[in-house]
Design a protein around this motif. Structure first.
Motif, mmCIF file in Angstrom:
data_model
loop_
_atom_site.group_PDB
_atom_site.id
_atom_site.type_symbol
_atom_site.label_atom_id
_atom_site.label_comp_id
_atom_site.label_asym_id
_atom_site.label_seq_id
_atom_site.Cartn_x
_atom_site.Cartn_y
_atom_site.Cartn_z
ATOM 1 N N ARG A 455 0.913 -1.039 0.081
ATOM 2 C CA ARG A 455 -0.062 -0.047 -0.129
ATOM 3 C C ARG A 455 0.979 1.311 0.342
ATOM 4 O O ARG A 455 2.003 1.297 0.607
ATOM 5 C CB ARG A 455 -0.822 -0.120 1.319
ATOM 6 N N CYS A 472 4.109 0.538 2.540
ATOM 7 C CA CYS A 472 3.644 -0.398 3.563
ATOM 8 C C CYS A 472 3.277 -1.697 3.157
ATOM 9 O O CYS A 472 2.280 -1.968 2.456
ATOM 10 C CB CYS A 472 2.543 0.284 4.435
ATOM 11 N N ALA A 474 1.820 -5.370 3.716
ATOM 12 C CA ALA A 474 0.701 -6.129 4.496
ATOM 13 C C ALA A 474 0.620 -7.608 3.953
ATOM 14 O O ALA A 474 0.904 -7.920 2.924
ATOM 15 C CB ALA A 474 -0.363 -5.312 4.431
ATOM 16 N N LEU A 531 6.433 -6.632 7.815
ATOM 17 C CA LEU A 531 4.978 -6.516 7.852
ATOM 18 C C LEU A 531 4.367 -5.593 8.803
ATOM 19 O O LEU A 531 3.234 -5.343 8.783
ATOM 20 C CB LEU A 531 4.287 -7.893 8.075
#
Length: 691
Positions: A455, A472, A474, A531
């Motif tokens: 993201r 980011c 995930a 993560l």
């Protein structure tokens, strides 16, 4: 010379007679001597309930009187009876020939006897396989003609039966879709109409070959290859129709060409929806092909997890095992083996194959062997191969890599409404504003690569002149199956598993209607992504200063996002996320390009600067020079200390160190000279602009 009699070529028979027979299909012209009825037997459970209710009603005096026939569920008839000719059906279908013979036997042994009259046609349809059918007895029409019965599952199969009988008359099959062709093949197989199945297979092959697999996804017409896999339950046995294997081969190639690669299937919304609608046979066809590309085997595992999340209820343990044994698990990256394969194997052993969390049938022991397979010696790998249940898990050949050398660009956007809402909420709460960018016009909030979701997030603290932009990572939602170790609250949830990617985030800036791409930050092997940790640039956005006093308040009142003007275009902030195969592809030159573009922007707008701003800029440059000089002194002091520590290592080490210092000092001198020239050019440029 005696004439040699010429051998006559064999013909297909009397063409005129064949045309007459073909024209008589479905015509009530006085020559029809039988009827064909397509029916479905009533549900046995419903029929039993009807009998029980009838018996109960009779005991209460409300049922049929003594001697009256017992009430029973009537079969459901689809459409009107089809007028036909026994002399055609007798020779075209062995099934019809048997019914005609049985009807003749009954009519000859019992004069005036006829089977039960056929029920009146009733509309409606329901599901059913229609593959294993009963052997119905023939009936009689009110005028005494034989009625040939064909059991079907629904209205669609009844229409397919009409097409099969039409082939018996005309020798042609004219379905309107691949599904109808395969349904016709199934009914023709039951009726034992020779040649009809081959004609249906030929039609299916032509449809697959005619349509391009790259037809635009999400169009009005469903592509032929998706029609084909959408009715996989109707596929015939290869032993019955050997030519159907050609359809299978062509469909597999077309399917791989349509979905292209794992990243396209996961990151294109229309293709993703088509992927989720595929049956297990379609996913199996993709996974077993070498030309179905990917950036890594991690993304193949995520693709299977995404499909399994939506289709687990439609699979059995055998199908899930077949799919799992097409994965090349030894090629998983270390992050994927630790973060994905390990917890999935624990879920399988603890939850079992009948639980959605146990969708990947890999034991913890096999997962441990696979995670270390590539780092072992050849003899050790040989022992591991003997312990694994399938060869694909340790397949050494990687799949085709789908990322070009220049990378794949995914455009992201943040709408004006999203930004304004986040900034307003942050101003009220005093917290930092955070907005997640969207891709494909808002259809997705993340891009899938290297097996994980990525993201792009904008963050801004109210009152600051800059805003940050982060990448980011995930865990994809497909892995968060309820009950899994990866689900919220699971033992693996929230752990800082390291991940890696080669990527670059770029922001679009606008000036006089022209777009300028400003690379913000690059990502590679040296970036400590995990993560739970995103990385990015604190100064990705440099907001324009607003005038103080009433003028500034008026500007904010008129446009709350006035400071973001150079980034807003057509109601949104935009940029791109480039993903490359090699994590070290960019080499960290994004900052240099950004600095060059900033310098161009400064030079292009210096004519509008006030004298105070110019003086402030000159003071900033002198402060930067002083900082560089102080950093140079501190670094040289540290180097002198290191030289003193290395004196005992020999004359060679000293000479190498001195040579290195000489080279570096020379580079510093060149750098200082270039800096002086650049500053002089800037001063001359400013003087010219003032004049």
């Amino acid at each position: 010379m005696p004439l040699v009699p010429r051998k006559k070529a064999r013909t297909a028979g009397n063409v005129h007679l064949a045309e007459t027979i073909a024209e008589s299909f479905c015509k009530e012209d006085g020559t029809s001597d039988c009827e064909v009825v397509f029916y479905r037997e009533a549900d046995p459970a419903a029929a039993k309930r009807q009998r029980v209710e009838a018996e109960g009603a009779g005991s209460d005096g409300l049922g049929p009187a003594e001697g009256e026939p017992e009430s029973r569920a009537e079969p459901e008839v689809f459409s009107s009876p089809l007028p036909a000719h026994t002399f055609v059906l007798r020779f075209a279908s062995k099934r019809f020939a048997a019914q005609i013979e049985r009807w003749g036997a009954v009519a000859s042994t019992v004069p005036g006897c006829a089977a039960q009259p056929e029920p009146v046609a009733a509309g409606g349809s329901s599901s059913g396989t229609g593959h294993k059918r009963p052997h119905p007895e023939p009936g009689s029409a009110p005028d005494g003609r034989p009625v040939l019965r064909v059991p079907v599952a629904d209205e669609a199969e009844a229409e397919a039966g009409r097409l099969a009988i039409r082939f018996a008359y005309t020798g042609e099959v004219q379905p309107c879709s691949i599904r109808q062709a395969l349904e016709t093949l199934r009914v023709a197989d039951y009726l034992e109409i020779k040649g009809c199945g081959a004609a249906c297979v030929e039609f299916t092959f032509e449809q697959l070959a005619r349509q391009s697999p790259r037809q635009r996804a999400g169009g009005d017409t469903e592509p032929a290859v998706l029609q084909f896999y959408g009715c996989s339950a109707l596929w015939p046995d290869a032993a019955m129709e050997p030519r159907f294997q050609y359809c299978m081969t062509l469909a597999e190639c077309s399917l791989a060409q349509r979905f292209q690669d794992a990243l396209a299937a996961l990151n294109t919304p229309s293709l993703r929806q088509e992927l989720l609608k595929l049956p297990a046979a379609g996913i199996e066809a993709l996974l077993e092909r070498d030309d179905f590309g990917t950036d890594s085997e991690d993304s193949i595992l995520t693709l299977l997890a995404t499909w399994m999340e939506a289709n687990w209820a439609f699979t059995d343990a055998a199908a899930r095992t077949r799919l799992a044994r097409l994965l090349r698990l030894a090629q998983l990256s270390r992050p994927a083996a630790a973060c994905l394969l390990s917890p999935l194997s624990v879920d399988y052993e603890l939850k079992g194959e009948d639980h959605p969390a146990g969708w990947l049938p890999v034991s913890t022991g096999h997962a441990a062997l696979l995670s270390s397979y590539t780092s072992n010696l050849p003899g050790q790998r040989r022992d591991i191969r003997r312990a694994l249940p399938c060869a694909a898990w340790y397949e050494p050949r990687p799949r085709v890599r789908c990322l070009p050398s220049s990378g794949l660009n995914y455009e992201w956007t943040i709408t004006r409404q999203q930004l304004q809402a986040a900034l307003g909420a942050a101003a009220e709460s005093g917290a930092e504003a955070a907005v997640n960018a969207t891709f494909h016009g808002g259809a997705q909030d993340a891009i899938f690569a290297r097996g994980f979701a990525w993201r792009v997030t904008l963050m801004h603290t109210p009152g600051h002149r800059t805003a940050a932009l982060y990448l980011c990572p995930a865990l994809p939602d497909a892995y968060r199956v309820p009950g899994s170790r990866l689900a919220a609250g699971g033992t693996f949830d929230g752990l800082p598993f390291p991940v890696r990617i080669g990527a670059r985030i770029t922001v679009h800036r606008w000036r006089n209607g022209r777009r300028f791409d400003a690379p913000v930050v690059d990502f590679g092997d040296r970036d400590a992504l995990s993560l739970v940790t995103g990385l990015g640039s604190f100064e990705a956005f440099r907001l324009a200063p607003l005038a103080g006093g009433l003028a500034g308040q008026a500007a904010v009142a008129t446009d709350p996002l006035a400071a973001w003007a150079k980034y807003l275009h057509e109601g949104r902030i935009s940029g791109s996320l480039a993903v490359v195969q090699d994590p070290n592809r960019f080499g960290g030159w994004a900052d240099e390009e950004e600095d060059e573009e900033e310098e161009e922007g400064e030079e292009g707008s210096e004519g509008d600067l006030s004298d105070e701003e110019e003086a402030g800029g000159e003071r900033g440059e002198s402060e930067e020079e002083e900082q560089e000089e102080s950093e140079g002194l501190s670094s040289s002091d540290g180097e002198e200390e290191s030289e003193e520590e290395d004196e005992g290592e020999g004359a060679d080490a000293v000479r190498r160190q001195e040579a290195w210092h000489g080279v570096r000092n020379g580079l510093h001198g060149v750098n200082a000279l270039l800096g002086a020239v650049l500053r002089r050019l800037r001063e001359d440029n400013r003087a010219l602009r003032r004049e």
